[in-house]
Scaffold this motif. Structure first.
Motif, PDB file in Angstrom:
ATOM      1  N   HIS A   1       0.984  -1.123  -0.045  1.00 50.98           N
ATOM      2  CA  HIS A   1      -0.157   0.219   0.135  1.00 50.98           C
ATOM      3  C   HIS A   1       1.157   1.485  -0.346  1.00 50.98           C
ATOM      4  CE1 HIS A   1      -4.276  -1.536   0.515  1.00 50.98           C
ATOM      5  NE2 HIS A   1      -3.577  -2.624   1.197  1.00 50.98           N
ATOM      6  N   LEU A   2       2.063   1.256   0.654  1.00 52.07           N
ATOM      7  CA  LEU A   2       2.634   2.441   0.711  1.00 52.07           C
ATOM      8  C   LEU A   2       3.545   2.535  -1.031  1.00 52.07           C
ATOM      9  CD1 LEU A   2       5.032   1.716   3.657  1.00 52.07           C
ATOM     10  CD2 LEU A   2       3.510   3.962   3.194  1.00 52.07           C
ATOM     11  N   VAL A   3       3.746   1.443  -1.283  1.00 53.18           N
ATOM     12  CA  VAL A   3       4.571   1.837  -2.452  1.00 53.18           C
ATOM     13  C   VAL A   3       3.134   2.151  -3.958  1.00 53.18           C
ATOM     14  CG1 VAL A   3       5.511   0.947  -4.356  1.00 53.18           C
ATOM     15  CG2 VAL A   3       6.336   0.602  -2.039  1.00 53.18           C
ATOM     16  N   ASN A   4       2.482   1.674  -3.652  1.00 57.11           N
ATOM     17  CA  ASN A   4       0.823   2.125  -4.258  1.00 57.11           C
ATOM     18  C   ASN A   4       0.729   3.816  -4.048  1.00 57.11           C
ATOM     19  OD1 ASN A   4      -1.574   1.806  -6.239  1.00 57.11           O
ATOM     20  ND2 ASN A   4      -2.618   1.415  -4.061  1.00 57.11           N
ATOM     21  N   LEU A   5       0.749   3.612  -3.479  1.00 56.78           N
ATOM     22  CA  LEU A   5       0.532   5.467  -3.142  1.00 56.78           C
ATOM     23  C   LEU A   5       2.018   5.859  -3.368  1.00 56.78           C
ATOM     24  CD1 LEU A   5      -0.396   8.176  -1.682  1.00 56.78           C
ATOM     25  CD2 LEU A   5       0.377   7.241   0.564  1.00 56.78           C
ATOM     26  N   ALA A   6       3.122   5.613  -3.779  1.00 56.90           N
ATOM     27  CA  ALA A   6       4.148   6.686  -3.469  1.00 56.90           C
ATOM     28  C   ALA A   6       4.395   6.410  -4.840  1.00 56.90           C
ATOM     29  CB  ALA A   6       5.029   6.274  -2.465  1.00 56.90           C
ATOM     30  N   TRP A   7       4.483   5.263  -5.671  1.00 59.05           N
ATOM     31  CA  TRP A   7       4.304   5.496  -6.876  1.00 59.05           C
ATOM     32  C   TRP A   7       3.626   5.203  -7.876  1.00 59.05           C
ATOM     33  CZ3 TRP A   7       8.623   3.938  -9.726  1.00 59.05           C
ATOM     34  CH2 TRP A   7       8.388   4.245 -11.115  1.00 59.05           C
ATOM     35  N   ASN A   8       2.126   5.179  -7.617  1.00 59.34           N
ATOM     36  CA  ASN A   8       1.358   5.966  -8.620  1.00 59.34           C
ATOM     37  C   ASN A   8       1.252   7.553  -8.390  1.00 59.34           C
ATOM     38  OD1 ASN A   8       0.236   3.590  -9.976  1.00 59.34           O
ATOM     39  ND2 ASN A   8      -0.305   3.154  -7.773  1.00 59.34           N
ATOM     40  N   GLY A   9       1.491   7.926  -7.318  1.00 57.04           N
ATOM     41  CA  GLY A   9       1.508   9.979  -7.171  1.00 57.04           C
ATOM     42  C   GLY A   9       2.775   9.892  -7.785  1.00 57.04           C
ATOM     43  N   LEU A  10       4.329   9.169  -7.451  1.00 62.94           N
ATOM     44  CA  LEU A  10       5.256   9.498  -8.522  1.00 62.94           C
ATOM     45  C   LEU A  10       4.848   9.625  -9.990  1.00 62.94           C
ATOM     46  CD1 LEU A  10       8.381   8.051  -6.164  1.00 62.94           C
ATOM     47  CD2 LEU A  10       7.624  10.713  -7.048  1.00 62.94           C
ATOM     48  N   SER A  11       4.688   8.348 -10.651  1.00 64.61           N
ATOM     49  CA  SER A  11       3.957   8.647 -12.125  1.00 64.61           C
ATOM     50  C   SER A  11       3.534   8.966 -12.688  1.00 64.61           C
ATOM     51  CB  SER A  11       3.994   6.776 -12.391  1.00 64.61           C
ATOM     52  OG  SER A  11       2.416   6.465 -11.592  1.00 64.61           O
ATOM     53  N   ASN A  12       2.744   9.828 -12.062  1.00 61.13           N
ATOM     54  CA  ASN A  12       2.049  10.656 -12.814  1.00 61.13           C
ATOM     55  C   ASN A  12       2.783  12.238 -12.017  1.00 61.13           C
ATOM     56  OD1 ASN A  12      -0.187   9.069 -13.838  1.00 61.13           O
ATOM     57  ND2 ASN A  12      -0.467   8.326 -11.911  1.00 61.13           N
ATOM     58  N   LEU A  13       3.657  11.751 -11.772  1.00 61.52           N
ATOM     59  CA  LEU A  13       4.458  13.747 -11.367  1.00 61.52           C
ATOM     60  C   LEU A  13       4.060  14.672 -12.569  1.00 61.52           C
ATOM     61  CD1 LEU A  13       7.947  13.259  -9.609  1.00 61.52           C
ATOM     62  CD2 LEU A  13       5.656  13.539  -8.569  1.00 61.52           C
ATOM     63  N   GLU A  14       3.147  15.588 -12.089  1.00 61.14           N
ATOM     64  CA  GLU A  14       3.889  17.200 -12.987  1.00 61.14           C
ATOM     65  C   GLU A  14       5.020  17.346 -13.004  1.00 61.14           C
ATOM     66  OE1 GLU A  14       0.454  19.297 -11.098  1.00 61.14           O
ATOM     67  OE2 GLU A  14      -1.385  18.191 -12.306  1.00 61.14           O
ATOM     68  N   HIS A  15       5.515  18.530 -13.808  1.00 60.69           N
ATOM     69  CA  HIS A  15       7.057  19.271 -14.161  1.00 60.69           C
ATOM     70  C   HIS A  15       6.457  19.841 -13.416  1.00 60.69           C
ATOM     71  CE1 HIS A  15       8.959  16.151 -16.887  1.00 60.69           C
ATOM     72  NE2 HIS A  15       7.725  15.857 -17.461  1.00 60.69           N
ATOM     73  N   LYS A  16       5.868  20.826 -12.805  1.00 66.38           N
ATOM     74  CA  LYS A  16       5.943  22.015 -12.570  1.00 66.38           C
ATOM     75  C   LYS A  16       4.268  22.288 -11.448  1.00 66.38           C
ATOM     76  CE  LYS A  16       9.182  24.215 -15.227  1.00 66.38           C
ATOM     77  NZ  LYS A  16      10.410  24.392 -14.542  1.00 66.38           N
ATOM     78  N   PRO A  17       4.172  21.517 -10.778  1.00 70.00           N
ATOM     79  CA  PRO A  17       3.274  21.685  -9.678  1.00 70.00           C
ATOM     80  C   PRO A  17       2.595  22.801  -9.341  1.00 70.00           C
ATOM     81  CG  PRO A  17       4.695  20.352  -8.615  1.00 70.00           C
ATOM     82  CD  PRO A  17       5.136  21.271 -10.028  1.00 70.00           C
ATOM     83  N   LYS A  18       1.658  23.271  -9.396  1.00 70.04           N
ATOM     84  CA  LYS A  18       0.714  24.591  -8.977  1.00 70.04           C
ATOM     85  C   LYS A  18      -0.402  24.033  -7.829  1.00 70.04           C
ATOM     86  CE  LYS A  18       3.204  27.658 -11.820  1.00 70.04           C
ATOM     87  NZ  LYS A  18       4.842  27.450 -11.491  1.00 70.04           N
ATOM     88  N   LEU A  19      -0.947  24.945  -6.627  1.00 64.11           N
ATOM     89  CA  LEU A  19      -2.036  24.861  -5.933  1.00 64.11           C
ATOM     90  C   LEU A  19      -2.734  24.970  -6.820  1.00 64.11           C
ATOM     91  CD1 LEU A  19      -0.288  25.425  -2.119  1.00 64.11           C
ATOM     92  CD2 LEU A  19      -0.519  23.875  -3.494  1.00 64.11           C
ATOM     93  N   ARG A  20      -3.838  24.746  -6.596  1.00 67.06           N
ATOM     94  CA  ARG A  20      -5.262  24.651  -7.309  1.00 67.06           C
ATOM     95  C   ARG A  20      -5.842  26.225  -6.630  1.00 67.06           C
ATOM     96  NH1 ARG A  20      -5.916  19.733 -10.644  1.00 67.06           N
ATOM     97  NH2 ARG A  20      -4.207  19.694 -11.370  1.00 67.06           N
ATOM     98  N   LEU A  21      -5.273  25.925  -4.691  1.00 61.67           N
ATOM     99  CA  LEU A  21      -6.364  27.065  -4.082  1.00 61.67           C
ATOM    100  C   LEU A  21      -6.710  28.305  -4.722  1.00 61.67           C
ATOM    101  CD1 LEU A  21      -4.928  25.210  -0.263  1.00 61.67           C
ATOM    102  CD2 LEU A  21      -6.909  24.909  -2.270  1.00 61.67           C
ATOM    103  N   ARG A  22      -7.449  28.801  -4.515  1.00 62.06           N
ATOM    104  CA  ARG A  22      -7.647  30.116  -4.484  1.00 62.06           C
ATOM    105  C   ARG A  22      -7.601  31.025  -2.983  1.00 62.06           C
ATOM    106  NH1 ARG A  22     -13.150  31.543  -8.356  1.00 62.06           N
ATOM    107  NH2 ARG A  22     -12.043  30.456  -9.987  1.00 62.06           N
ATOM    108  N   ARG A  23      -6.720  31.971  -3.560  1.00 67.33           N
ATOM    109  CA  ARG A  23      -6.069  32.839  -1.917  1.00 67.33           C
ATOM    110  C   ARG A  23      -6.563  33.891  -2.188  1.00 67.33           C
ATOM    111  NH1 ARG A  23      -0.406  30.196  -1.330  1.00 67.33           N
ATOM    112  NH2 ARG A  23      -0.706  28.024  -1.019  1.00 67.33           N
ATOM    113  N   ASN A  24      -7.080  34.606  -1.445  1.00 64.84           N
ATOM    114  CA  ASN A  24      -7.207  35.527  -0.641  1.00 64.84           C
ATOM    115  C   ASN A  24      -6.695  36.405  -0.482  1.00 64.84           C
ATOM    116  OD1 ASN A  24     -10.200  34.856  -1.117  1.00 64.84           O
ATOM    117  ND2 ASN A  24     -10.734  34.030   1.251  1.00 64.84           N
ATOM    118  N   GLN A  25      -6.176  37.558  -0.875  1.00 65.62           N
ATOM    119  CA  GLN A  25      -5.599  38.970  -1.303  1.00 65.62           C
ATOM    120  C   GLN A  25      -5.935  40.130  -1.005  1.00 65.62           C
ATOM    121  OE1 GLN A  25      -1.801  37.665  -3.281  1.00 65.62           O
ATOM    122  NE2 GLN A  25      -2.078  36.025  -2.893  1.00 65.62           N
TER     123      GLN A  25
END
Length: 200
Positions: A176-200
């Motif tokens: 299960h650990l490998v499942n979570l880690a590997w499937n997360g690693l295999s779909n890595l985005e090259h430049k990940p960004k947060l999708r949350l909108r921030r109130n400024q």
């Protein structure tokens, strides 16, 4: 007993007490009583509680690090991840007293202490593997340390939980650990960004 045999006996007794009661809850008197020796014998061999504790922790640290590092031997990156997860969980299963000592007085979240230092050593080995894989796949290899810490921390925290839970079985937990880690690693985005909108 020879001096070496007495020293080993004292280490075994102390290891058991430190696992059961922690550093603060264990006294030299208790170590001496369980070993059927006088307190001066313990002082003669180790100089005090801190000395015997340091030797116990050093031995456990070396044992766990040797197990982890010896598993990272080539193969597909997913296999390396599986080997590392099984190695840590095997140590928890086989040497639960030792693991309890390492995590009780220096938890994973601590920035100092033996267990966090040990995890940093393991993460350095993982980082080397990840940097090579990141580079070959066009990812920024400067981020390998971050991912190595995340992976090792995930496995270590799960190991702490599993130390008491003991269900499911070791290999299932590792899968299960490998499942979570590997499937997360295999779909890595090259430049990940947060999708949350921030109130400024």
């Amino acid at each position: 007993m020879t001096g070496a045999e007495r020293r080993q006996q004292l280490l075994d007794v102390a290891r058991s007490l430190f696992a059961e009661k922690g550093f603060d809850g264990t006294s030299i008197e208790e170590i001496a009583n369980r070993a059927n020796v006088s307190k001066p014998v313990v002082y003669e061999h180790f100089g005090g509680k801190e000395g015997i504790y340091a030797v116990v922790v050093d031995r456990e640290t070396r044992l766990l690090l040797d197990r982890m590092v010896s598993t990272l031997h080539g193969g597909h990156p997913r296999e390396l991840l599986e080997q590392a997860a099984v190695a840590l969980l095997s140590y928890v299963e086989d040497c639960h007293d030792g693991f309890r000592i390492l995590v009780r007085d220096s938890p994973v979240a601590s920035s100092t202490g033996t267990f966090s230092t040990l995890l940093n050593d393991i993460a350095s080995q993982v980082e080397y593997v990840l940097a090579h894989e990141f580079d070959s796949r066009g990812y920024d290899d400067k981020l390998a340390p971050l991912y190595a810490q995340a992976l090792v921390g995930m496995v270590a925290l799960t190991g702490q939980w599993w130390l008491d839970a003991r269900k499911p079985k070791r290999d299932e937990v590792a899968a299960h650990l490998v499942n979570l880690a590997w499937n997360g690693l295999s779909n890595l985005e090259h430049k990940p960004k947060l999708r949350l909108r921030r109130n400024q």
